[in-house]
Motif scaffolding. Structure first.
Motif, PDB file in Angstrom:
ATOM      1  N   ASP A 179      -7.668  10.958   0.443  1.00 35.90           N
ATOM      2  CA  ASP A 179      -6.776  10.967   1.599  1.00 35.90           C
ATOM      3  C   ASP A 179      -5.333  10.693   1.179  1.00 35.90           C
ATOM      4  O   ASP A 179      -4.471  10.470   2.030  1.00 35.90           O
ATOM      5  CB  ASP A 179      -7.243   9.930   2.623  1.00 35.90           C
ATOM      6  N   GLY A 180      -5.066  10.681  -0.150  1.00 35.10           N
ATOM      7  CA  GLY A 180      -3.725  10.447  -0.649  1.00 35.10           C
ATOM      8  C   GLY A 180      -3.286   8.997  -0.554  1.00 35.10           C
ATOM      9  O   GLY A 180      -2.114   8.688  -0.718  1.00 35.10           O
ATOM     10  N   ARG A 181      -4.216   8.094  -0.315  1.00 39.03           N
ATOM     11  CA  ARG A 181      -3.873   6.686  -0.079  1.00 39.03           C
ATOM     12  C   ARG A 181      -4.188   5.797  -1.270  1.00 39.03           C
ATOM     13  O   ARG A 181      -5.115   6.051  -2.034  1.00 39.03           O
ATOM     14  CB  ARG A 181      -4.622   6.152   1.138  1.00 39.03           C
ATOM     15  N   VAL A 182      -3.405   4.732  -1.366  1.00 39.00           N
ATOM     16  CA  VAL A 182      -3.671   3.637  -2.289  1.00 39.00           C
ATOM     17  C   VAL A 182      -3.666   2.372  -1.442  1.00 39.00           C
ATOM     18  O   VAL A 182      -2.622   1.923  -0.991  1.00 39.00           O
ATOM     19  CB  VAL A 182      -2.604   3.540  -3.399  1.00 39.00           C
ATOM     20  N   SER A 183      -4.844   1.835  -1.210  1.00 41.27           N
ATOM     21  CA  SER A 183      -4.941   0.634  -0.377  1.00 41.27           C
ATOM     22  C   SER A 183      -5.192  -0.615  -1.207  1.00 41.27           C
ATOM     23  O   SER A 183      -5.244  -1.715  -0.669  1.00 41.27           O
ATOM     24  CB  SER A 183      -6.050   0.800   0.671  1.00 41.27           C
ATOM     25  N   ASP A 184      -5.344  -0.451  -2.517  1.00 41.85           N
ATOM     26  CA  ASP A 184      -5.606  -1.600  -3.389  1.00 41.85           C
ATOM     27  C   ASP A 184      -4.561  -1.695  -4.497  1.00 41.85           C
ATOM     28  O   ASP A 184      -4.875  -1.850  -5.656  1.00 41.85           O
ATOM     29  CB  ASP A 184      -7.011  -1.502  -3.972  1.00 41.85           C
ATOM     30  N   LEU A 185      -3.304  -1.641  -4.117  1.00 39.37           N
ATOM     31  CA  LEU A 185      -2.205  -1.669  -5.083  1.00 39.37           C
ATOM     32  C   LEU A 185      -1.687  -3.097  -5.220  1.00 39.37           C
ATOM     33  O   LEU A 185      -0.694  -3.488  -4.618  1.00 39.37           O
ATOM     34  CB  LEU A 185      -1.086  -0.725  -4.656  1.00 39.37           C
ATOM     35  N   GLY A 186      -2.371  -3.877  -6.000  1.00 43.33           N
ATOM     36  CA  GLY A 186      -1.921  -5.235  -6.259  1.00 43.33           C
ATOM     37  C   GLY A 186      -2.604  -6.277  -5.410  1.00 43.33           C
ATOM     38  O   GLY A 186      -3.538  -5.983  -4.668  1.00 43.33           O
ATOM     39  N   PRO A 187      -2.106  -7.498  -5.519  1.00 40.57           N
ATOM     40  CA  PRO A 187      -2.745  -8.634  -4.857  1.00 40.57           C
ATOM     41  C   PRO A 187      -2.490  -8.663  -3.347  1.00 40.57           C
ATOM     42  O   PRO A 187      -1.656  -7.924  -2.831  1.00 40.57           O
ATOM     43  CB  PRO A 187      -2.090  -9.836  -5.539  1.00 40.57           C
ATOM     44  N   THR A 246       0.856  -1.188   0.000  1.00 38.42           N
ATOM     45  CA  THR A 246       0.000   0.000   0.000  1.00 38.42           C
ATOM     46  C   THR A 246       0.889   1.235   0.000  1.00 38.42           C
ATOM     47  O   THR A 246       2.099   1.145   0.195  1.00 38.42           O
ATOM     48  CB  THR A 246      -0.930   0.027   1.232  1.00 38.42           C
ATOM     49  N   SER A 247       0.268   2.403  -0.209  1.00 45.05           N
ATOM     50  CA  SER A 247       1.044   3.639  -0.244  1.00 45.05           C
ATOM     51  C   SER A 247       0.191   4.807   0.230  1.00 45.05           C
ATOM     52  O   SER A 247      -1.035   4.702   0.335  1.00 45.05           O
ATOM     53  CB  SER A 247       1.544   3.911  -1.672  1.00 45.05           C
ATOM     54  N   HIS A 248       0.876   5.902   0.508  1.00 45.72           N
ATOM     55  CA  HIS A 248       0.244   7.149   0.921  1.00 45.72           C
ATOM     56  C   HIS A 248       1.136   8.275   0.423  1.00 45.72           C
ATOM     57  O   HIS A 248       2.354   8.206   0.574  1.00 45.72           O
ATOM     58  CB  HIS A 248       0.127   7.193   2.445  1.00 45.72           C
ATOM     59  N   VAL A 249       0.539   9.288  -0.195  1.00 48.76           N
ATOM     60  CA  VAL A 249       1.321  10.422  -0.705  1.00 48.76           C
ATOM     61  C   VAL A 249       0.840  11.697  -0.017  1.00 48.76           C
ATOM     62  O   VAL A 249      -0.359  11.993  -0.015  1.00 48.76           O
ATOM     63  CB  VAL A 249       1.188  10.564  -2.240  1.00 48.76           C
ATOM     64  N   LEU A 250       1.776  12.424   0.570  1.00 44.59           N
ATOM     65  CA  LEU A 250       1.479  13.691   1.223  1.00 44.59           C
ATOM     66  C   LEU A 250       2.200  14.803   0.480  1.00 44.59           C
ATOM     67  O   LEU A 250       3.402  14.713   0.221  1.00 44.59           O
ATOM     68  CB  LEU A 250       1.935  13.674   2.681  1.00 44.59           C
ATOM     69  N   ASP A 251       1.471  15.843   0.112  1.00 47.01           N
ATOM     70  CA  ASP A 251       2.046  17.021  -0.538  1.00 47.01           C
ATOM     71  C   ASP A 251       2.617  17.912   0.558  1.00 47.01           C
ATOM     72  O   ASP A 251       1.877  18.514   1.348  1.00 47.01           O
ATOM     73  CB  ASP A 251       0.953  17.751  -1.335  1.00 47.01           C
ATOM     74  N   ALA A 252       3.945  17.994   0.639  1.00 46.40           N
ATOM     75  CA  ALA A 252       4.603  18.747   1.715  1.00 46.40           C
ATOM     76  C   ALA A 252       4.421  20.243   1.575  1.00 46.40           C
ATOM     77  O   ALA A 252       4.542  20.978   2.562  1.00 46.40           O
ATOM     78  CB  ALA A 252       6.092  18.406   1.752  1.00 46.40           C
TER      79      ALA A 252
END
Length: 114
Positions: A48-56, A8-14
């Protein structure tokens, strides 16, 4: 696994201090040492800047990378990095891997999240 993606990932714009919504993200696997990358999944960060479904839910041990299309995210705003690629290793297939990105037009940072 518990029904969520292995990665999973999360991106925050600083610059804005807000989640980076709408960033295209790809997950790829290295096919062999020094060889090409094979696509596994693609997603877009949510509000929310999140990717919770990135792949299997499960991936084998190996070398992977998450690629963020930062150029498209920044659009017409001047930015130095049109793309950010974070290479990491899944050493324990039973663990979850979270790859966050703290982003600005002229810098980025990452760490192993939880």
């Amino acid at each position: 696994m518990t029904g969520r993606s292995h990665v999973t990932s999360h991106v925050l714009d600083a610059v804005t201090g807000r989640p980076a919504e709408g960033v295209d993200v790809r997950l790829e696997a290295r096919t062999d040492v020094g060889a090409a990358w094979a696509p596994i999944a693609a997603a877009v960060t949510d509000a929310d800047g999140r990717v919770s479904d990135l792949g299997p839910e499960e991936l084998p041990e190996g070398v992977y990378r998450v690629v963020f299309d930062t150029g498209a995210y920044f659009g017409d705003q001047p930015a130095f990095y049109p793309e950010v690629s974070i290479v990491f290793e899944i050493a324990e297939a039973s663990e979850h891997y979270h790859v966050p990105l703290l982003l600005s037009p002229f810098a980025y940072s990452t760490y192993r999240g939880s």
